[in-house]
Motif scaffolding. Sequence first.
Motif, PDB file in Angstrom:
ATOM      1  N   ILE A   1      -3.156  -2.099  -4.314  1.00 59.78           N
ATOM      2  CA  ILE A   1      -3.331  -2.048  -2.874  1.00 59.78           C
ATOM      3  C   ILE A   1      -3.839  -3.408  -2.417  1.00 59.78           C
ATOM      4  O   ILE A   1      -4.775  -3.964  -2.996  1.00 59.78           O
TER       5      ILE A   1
ATOM      6  N   VAL B   1       0.833  -1.199   0.000  1.00 66.17           N
ATOM      7  CA  VAL B   1       0.000   0.000   0.000  1.00 66.17           C
ATOM      8  C   VAL B   1       0.867   1.247   0.000  1.00 66.17           C
ATOM      9  O   VAL B   1       2.006   1.224   0.477  1.00 66.17           O
TER      10      VAL B   1
ATOM     11  N   HIS C   1      -5.453   5.798   1.189  1.00 72.90           N
ATOM     12  CA  HIS C   1      -4.713   4.550   0.989  1.00 72.90           C
ATOM     13  C   HIS C   1      -4.997   4.061  -0.430  1.00 72.90           C
ATOM     14  O   HIS C   1      -6.156   4.032  -0.856  1.00 72.90           O
TER      15      HIS C   1
END
Length: 335
Positions: A151, A92, A120
């Motif tokens: 991610i 991430v 994020h």
Amino acid sequence: MASKDPGRLPSSGVFYGLLFLLSLFTQSSRAADSATPFNTSDQNPLFAIYGVPGTVSGRNLGAGRSELQLSLNLSNTIIREVNSNESLLVDVESYRLNLVYGYGLNARWMLRFQLPLIHHGPGFMDDWIDNYHNLLGLPEDIRPFYPNDQIHLTYDYNGQRLLDIQERSSGVGDLALQLAYQAYAEPDFYLNYWISLKLDTGDSTRLTGSGSNDLALWLALDNRMARDSWLFLNLGMVFMEDSEVLSTRHQNLSYFASTGMQFHPWQPLQLKFQLEAHGSAYDTATDFLGSAILLTFGGSILLDPQSALDIAIQEDLQTGASPDVNFNINWRRQF
């Protein structure tokens, strides 16, 4: 088993050289009359959701004085750990913009508000880090086995999946209300006591909050070592309600500490480093969810007597316990 990218960013000599060149274009300023630590902390996305504060000065603002800070942290992590009970994958890139406003109620008391905006997702630094490793011939560890610009955060305990995030997320984080009491104030030594209440204003499903309220208590002191050099220290603990993130593995008490030094080698430029450490917020055998030790280094460009720009890089000294790298840029102004 823990795997982590061992590569590092360009040398601190290059970093400090850039700061020096920038300082040539800024106005001269008086020597700092107190320490101004970097406003950053561990940016581990599974730890930063709790109420551990960033390092603060031991000196309050003073009656009727205000300070505004805009602090941006950019961190990038790819790590995988597996043990007999746990399996963890974190891939991430996180951006955290802290909006901080402080006000001196009187000579002794200061009030401060801190609100983070958090994102994020996949990140631009994946390609940059790959190119940097290839240019210098550095090993990439597990990075070649995972695609860039993704991610992926998962955590399994005894075969049960407790965390699974594979989509980018953004939002307001948990608001912190902080109060400081100036216990001691001399030209060469300052000591204050802080209390911080972190409120559940974020979203635990997006990792912009923990789903809980936290209370932190700590002391901060500044001690002048020479005319333009300061030593600073923060020491405290945080009490956490039951978290909604990895709720069955979460612990309710942790500690934190930081120390560092500030130098003023040239009139517009300060150089600083600080060491930070904290205990675990989880009952875990993994490094990334456990305690951490970090080094933050960089400098401050004094734009005028009331404002400055801080630029820093944060590295993990306890391998695998925090993000591979974190950049911190902080603008602050008193008025």
